[in-house]
Motif scaffolding. Structure first.
Motif, short mmCIF file in Angstrom:
data_model
loop_
_atom_site.label_atom_id
_atom_site.label_comp_id
_atom_site.label_asym_id
_atom_site.label_seq_id
_atom_site.Cartn_x
_atom_site.Cartn_y
_atom_site.Cartn_z
N UNK A 96 84.70 21.48 4.03
CA UNK A 96 84.39 20.18 4.63
C UNK A 96 85.38 19.80 5.72
N UNK A 97 86.66 20.06 5.49
CA UNK A 97 87.68 19.79 6.52
C UNK A 97 87.44 20.69 7.72
N UNK A 98 87.12 21.96 7.48
CA UNK A 98 86.85 22.89 8.58
C UNK A 98 85.68 22.42 9.43
N UNK A 99 84.60 22.00 8.78
CA UNK A 99 83.44 21.50 9.53
C UNK A 99 83.78 20.24 10.31
N UNK A 100 84.62 19.38 9.73
CA UNK A 100 85.01 18.15 10.42
C UNK A 100 85.86 18.45 11.65
N UNK A 101 86.66 19.52 11.62
CA UNK A 101 87.45 19.87 12.80
C UNK A 101 86.59 20.50 13.89
N UNK A 102 85.45 21.04 13.51
CA UNK A 102 84.53 21.61 14.50
C UNK A 102 83.67 20.54 15.16
N UNK A 103 83.42 19.46 14.45
CA UNK A 103 82.57 18.38 14.96
C UNK A 103 83.40 17.34 15.69
N UNK A 104 82.84 16.77 16.71
CA UNK A 104 83.54 15.75 17.46
C UNK A 104 83.24 14.34 16.99
N UNK A 105 82.13 14.17 16.30
CA UNK A 105 81.73 12.83 15.84
C UNK A 105 80.93 12.97 14.55
N UNK A 106 80.62 11.84 13.95
CA UNK A 106 79.87 11.85 12.70
C UNK A 106 78.45 12.42 12.89
N UNK A 107 77.72 12.11 13.98
CA UNK A 107 76.41 12.74 14.15
C UNK A 107 76.49 14.27 14.29
N UNK A 108 77.51 14.76 14.98
CA UNK A 108 77.68 16.21 15.08
C UNK A 108 78.00 16.82 13.72
N UNK A 109 78.80 16.11 12.95
CA UNK A 109 79.12 16.57 11.60
C UNK A 109 77.85 16.64 10.75
N UNK A 110 76.99 15.66 10.89
CA UNK A 110 75.72 15.67 10.15
C UNK A 110 74.85 16.85 10.53
#
Length: 193
Positions: A96-110
């Motif tokens: 989850x932390x890895x994916x959050x570092x790849x995403x720039x915002x909450x929509x990208x994380x989704x």
């Protein structure tokens, strides 16, 4: 029973990543950086509470709902299952932390979550047997923590397996968790710059 196992991954990945993204979006991550803590300690501070909440929820679901309310017998050791659950949570919160570092915002994380969670839920063995999958699907899924946790949970919950049977899954969860942790730590340091 398998829904509890599947929801552990879902909740831990989403919550750990969302905590980090929200800190970044609100600008409070900079406040953490001026404190005398390392980026690794910040990352662990995001993983630990998520893992604890999901661990307690899963324990309550298994003991109260499944064992007491629904009166479904659990064949194996609950403590052995909880050991596997703790290792699974280490791996999935790191993911989850890895994916959050790849995403720039909450929509990208989704959007990233859709690409990651669907294969984890469908191809990990909780809904379809891993043995019946073709090699081009089964072999990459061996790098997913869910595949090993589902095998561990089934062995303990349904067959009463002990440590002598599930030690390969425990070692796999440790290795995958450490790999995700090291990779997410590396990405997290870059994420903070």
């Amino acid at each position: 029973m398998m829904e509890v196992v599947n929801n552990v991954s879902l909740l831990s990945i989403i919550l750990a990543g969302a905590f980090l993204i929200r800190e970044r979006e609100r600008g409070t991550i900079e406040h953490l950086l001026v404190m005398p803590v390392t980026p690794t300690e910040i990352m662990i501070g995001k993983m630990w509470p998520t893992a604890l909440v999901v661990f307690v929820a899963a324990l309550l679901a298994i003991v109260v709902v499944i064992r007491i309310w629904l009166a479904i017998p659990v064949a194996g050791s609950l403590w052995l299952l909880m050991l596997g659950l703790a290792l699974q949570l280490f791996a999935t919160t790191s993911l989850g932390i890895l994916l959050a570092t790849l995403a720039g915002s909450m929509p990208q994380f989704g959007l990233l979550l859709m690409l990651v969670l669907f294969p984890l839920q469908v191809l990990a063995g909780g809904t379809t047997p891993v043995e019946s999958m073709p090699d081009f699907v089964r072999i990459p899924m061996m790098a997913a923590p869910d595949t090993h946790f589902v095998a561990l949970a089934r062995a303990v919950l349904f067959r009463g397996a002990g440590l002598e049977v599930i030690w390969p899954q425990i070692l796999a969860l440790v290795a995958i968790g450490l790999a995700f942790f090291v990779l997410s730590r590396w990405r997290f340091r870059r994420f903070l710059r």
